[in-house]
Write a protein that holds these residues in place. Sequence first.
Motif, PDB file in Angstrom:
ATOM      1  N   ASP A  86       0.808  -1.213   0.000  1.00  0.00           N
ATOM      2  CA  ASP A  86       0.000   0.000   0.000  1.00  0.00           C
ATOM      3  C   ASP A  86       0.846   1.269   0.000  1.00  0.00           C
ATOM      4  N   GLU A 195      -9.032   5.657  -6.967  1.00  0.00           N
ATOM      5  CA  GLU A 195      -7.596   5.942  -7.018  1.00  0.00           C
ATOM      6  C   GLU A 195      -7.128   5.606  -8.435  1.00  0.00           C
ATOM      7  N   CYS A 198      -5.456   2.168 -10.083  1.00  0.00           N
ATOM      8  CA  CYS A 198      -5.587   1.044  -9.149  1.00  0.00           C
ATOM      9  C   CYS A 198      -6.958   0.417  -9.339  1.00  0.00           C
ATOM     10  N   ASP A 199      -6.991  -0.867  -9.589  1.00  0.00           N
ATOM     11  CA  ASP A 199      -8.250  -1.577  -9.798  1.00  0.00           C
ATOM     12  C   ASP A 199      -8.727  -2.189  -8.485  1.00  0.00           C
ATOM     13  N   GLN A 200      -9.787  -1.627  -7.954  1.00  0.00           N
ATOM     14  CA  GLN A 200     -10.319  -2.130  -6.682  1.00  0.00           C
ATOM     15  C   GLN A 200     -11.059  -3.434  -6.901  1.00  0.00           C
ATOM     16  N   CYS A 207      -6.734   0.153  -2.632  1.00  0.00           N
ATOM     17  CA  CYS A 207      -6.589   1.310  -3.517  1.00  0.00           C
ATOM     18  C   CYS A 207      -6.705   2.612  -2.732  1.00  0.00           C
ATOM     19  N   ARG A 208      -7.619   2.642  -1.775  1.00  0.00           N
ATOM     20  CA  ARG A 208      -7.777   3.860  -0.978  1.00  0.00           C
ATOM     21  C   ARG A 208      -6.599   4.054  -0.021  1.00  0.00           C
ATOM     22  N   GLN A 210      -3.595   3.236  -0.858  1.00  0.00           N
ATOM     23  CA  GLN A 210      -2.569   3.774  -1.751  1.00  0.00           C
ATOM     24  C   GLN A 210      -2.771   5.275  -1.959  1.00  0.00           C
TER      25      GLN A 210
END
Length: 293
Positions: A86, A195, A198-200, A207-208, A210
Amino acid sequence: MRPHLPLALAASFLFAGCASAPSHPAATPAPPPAAEAAANDNLNAVAWTQTAVEHDLIYIQAYRDAQSQLLAALHDPNWDALAKEDRVAPTTGLPPAVVLDIDETVLDNSPYQARLVKNGGTYDEASWAAWCKEQRARAMPGALAFTQFAAAHGIAVIYLSNRAKDLDTATLANLRQLGFPVSGADAFLGLGTVEPGCDQVGTEKGCRRQLVSRKYRVLMQFGDQLGDFVDVLANTEAGRKQAIAGYMDWIGTRWFVLPNPTYGSWEPALFNNDWSAPAAEQRQQKLDALRYN
């Protein structure tokens, strides 16, 4: 023991009674007992959450321990509480922050769970959103004092939640009316926050985290689910243990894990994450997972 009457006297009373006693209608049968409420496997968990002093003490203990270490973490430039996957930007020069989940971490949603138990219901997005919009969740013990302490020392307080992003107004209002520090565009990072690059996957928070890592050095994280700290790639007993294997030294120093027996990713891990399975089948697989020696 009752006294005995002489036989002749007793007989005279008996015959006198037969001659003079009025006749009585047949006794009305007692109504059948009311049907018992269907058993709910979540009853004890919700009752413990709401009434056990031990529950509150665990929260107070965790937040007090965190507060006692927070300033040392603040003054250690190498201190960071984000998992390596992260942390996508160097921490040098970044302002400090603490990252907290919301539900069952800083806000108490046990009344919603209690309603489900009482009414025999199950979680659904509509009833959950309606509860959030009531703005009646209480503060978890210790959470308010900790977040206020952090804010008073210049540490950003970020609420990283799986409440939907469109519940931000109600959620922030609930937090504010309880006295929680809320400031800045990053105060609430709900489900649906994007984000770039970034693939959630599902409701994972990686992603959050990051996104947070690009702006802050994170001193501590708080949550009631493993996913509040690190993405769990395989939600099985083995996969969950593997996800945190490299971070056990962080428990109680950088990561503060809080108890939630009422719901969470631990539950579907017991029945192969198959929410479409019949309730009886899910329950049997939970029974099969119990240890008996």
